[in-house]
Design an enzyme around this catalytic site. Structure first.
Site, PDB file in Angstrom:
ATOM      1  N   HIS A  83       0.762  -1.300   0.076  1.00 32.43           N
ATOM      2  CA  HIS A  83      -0.123   0.001   0.048  1.00 32.43           C
ATOM      3  C   HIS A  83       0.907   1.309   0.058  1.00 32.43           C
ATOM      4  O   HIS A  83       2.195   1.124   0.103  1.00 32.43           O
ATOM      5  CB  HIS A  83      -0.754   0.077   1.083  1.00 32.43           C
ATOM      6  CG  HIS A  83      -0.028   0.160   2.550  1.00 32.43           C
ATOM      7  ND1 HIS A  83       0.418  -0.891   3.187  1.00 32.43           N
ATOM      8  CD2 HIS A  83       0.090   1.186   3.381  1.00 32.43           C
ATOM      9  CE1 HIS A  83       1.092  -0.367   4.166  1.00 32.43           C
ATOM     10  NE2 HIS A  83       0.924   0.856   4.285  1.00 32.43           N
ATOM     11  N   ASP A  91       0.739   5.156   1.768  1.00 30.34           N
ATOM     12  CA  ASP A  91      -0.151   5.724   2.987  1.00 30.34           C
ATOM     13  C   ASP A  91      -1.199   6.542   2.583  1.00 30.34           C
ATOM     14  O   ASP A  91      -0.838   7.573   1.821  1.00 30.34           O
ATOM     15  CB  ASP A  91       0.940   6.100   4.241  1.00 30.34           C
ATOM     16  CG  ASP A  91       1.539   5.169   4.877  1.00 30.34           C
ATOM     17  OD1 ASP A  91       1.060   3.773   4.903  1.00 30.34           O
ATOM     18  OD2 ASP A  91       2.944   5.269   5.175  1.00 30.34           O
TER      19      ASP A  91
HETATM   20  C1  OGA Z   1       3.277   2.191   8.106  1.00 34.87           C
HETATM   21  C2  OGA Z   1       3.439   0.671   7.618  1.00 34.87           C
HETATM   22  C3  OGA Z   1       4.966  -0.965   7.763  1.00 34.87           C
HETATM   23  C4  OGA Z   1       5.685  -1.652   8.715  1.00 34.87           C
HETATM   24  O1  OGA Z   1       3.587   2.525   9.052  1.00 34.87           O
HETATM   25  O2  OGA Z   1       2.805   3.022   7.343  1.00 34.87           O
HETATM   26  O3  OGA Z   1       2.824   0.384   6.657  1.00 34.87           O
HETATM   27  O4  OGA Z   1       6.646  -2.478   8.545  1.00 34.87           O
HETATM   28  N1  OGA Z   1       4.374   0.133   8.524  1.00 34.87           N
HETATM   29  O5  OGA Z   1       5.374  -1.681   9.779  1.00 34.87           O
HETATM   30 MN    MN Z   2       2.097   2.124   5.545  1.00 37.98          MN
END
Ligand code: OGA
Ligand code: MN
Length: 267
Positions: free
Chosen positions: A105, A107
């Site tokens: 994804h 953000d």
């Molecule tokens: C985020 C995310 C990925 C992770 O914090 O936006 O997608 O590895 N984290 O924690």
């Molecule tokens: Mn993320």
């Protein structure tokens, strides 16, 4: 201030070596970091010792911060700009978001103005597991087979939040980076619901093909975290994912602070 920028993989990412982010960053250094971020898409700063306020101060150099929609429940007490990404619990309740990235994804892609970038700072880590994958969506776009590219060019897709059904937005499937002018693939398996003005099954099939393409190993850098690492990725041209192997094991402790820099409307 002198520091070095060293590429981390053939796909994307660079490590910034010899910089202490607790110290003020002068304009010349900031310009170098900004260019490196545009160029490498993900920057990694190791062995940092940042207070929440120092992480915020560094983040705002790149632009105003976004209030994450779930910050009401998952922000660090006293710091509404810091989202806690953590497997820890307190009185039987999660202290933050347990798994922020179950699928690839970008953000806040379900917002009208998705995030420009995110900074994730590792405080506590498990012995193994919990790597983060970053995928280069410029490279994926440039390598799109002609038929796929023609099928999605100029089309938009509907993005929806997985936590709040009210949060949705339509964005171009291929977006143009507002600073570099380069095109990237913006749809993602976690948040894209379907292609606009297309039958569900046709949209599902097309998106599945695009996702298979975006997940090719040559577009990806896997970050193996060490405590004190700060990663800063460009959400406009990078997809990311968390690779958790033991998310429900009480001994699996992974605790991080995220700041999110606000972005603009994709075009
Ligand atoms: C985020 C995310 C990925 C992770 O914090 O936006 O997608 O590895 N984290 O924690
Ligand atoms: Mn993320």
């Amino acid at each position: 201030m002198s520091f070095e920028i060293r590429p981390l993989s053939d796909a994307l990412g660079a490590e910034v070596i010899g910089i202490d982010l607790t110290q003020p960053i002068d304009d010349a250094a900031f310009t170098v970091l900004h260019k490196a971020h545009l160029n490498y898409q993900v920057l990694v700063f190791r062995e940092q010792q940042l207070t929440p306020q120092q992480q915020i101060d560094f983040s705002v150099r790149f632009g105003p911060l976004d209030k994450h929609p779930s910050q009401g429940k998952a922000h660090l007490e006293g710091y509404p700009d810091i989202l806690v990404v953590s497997t820890k619990t307190e009185n039987g309740k999660d202290v933050g978001i347990r798994n922020a990235g179950p699928a690839w994804h970008s953000d806040l892609a379900y917002m009208e103005q998705p995030a420009l970038g995110s900074m994730l700072y590792a405080l506590e880590l498990p012995d193994s597991g919990g790597n983060t994958g970053f995928a280069n969506m410029y490279a994926a776009c440039e390598a799109l087979p002609k038929d796929l590219r023609e099928a999605v060019e100029k089309r938009r897709a509907l993005f929806c939040s997985t936590r709040n059904k009210e949060l949705k937005a339509l964005h171009p499937i291929l977006r143009t980076h507002p600073e570099t002018g380069r095109k990237s693939i913006f749809v993602n398996p976690q948040l894209t619901h379907r292609i606009n003005d297309m039958a569900d099954d046709e949209s599902d099939a097309l998106l599945a093909e695009i996702y298979d393409h975006c997940r090719k190993p040559n577009f990806i850098y896997w970050h193996r975290w060490q405590p004190g690492d700060l990663t800063f990725w460009d959400n406009r041209c990078v997809l990311h994912i968390a690779d958790h192997k033991r998310l429900d094991d009480p001994n699996y402790i992974r605790h991080m602070h995220r700041t999110t820099i606000a972005g603009d409307t994709p075009f």
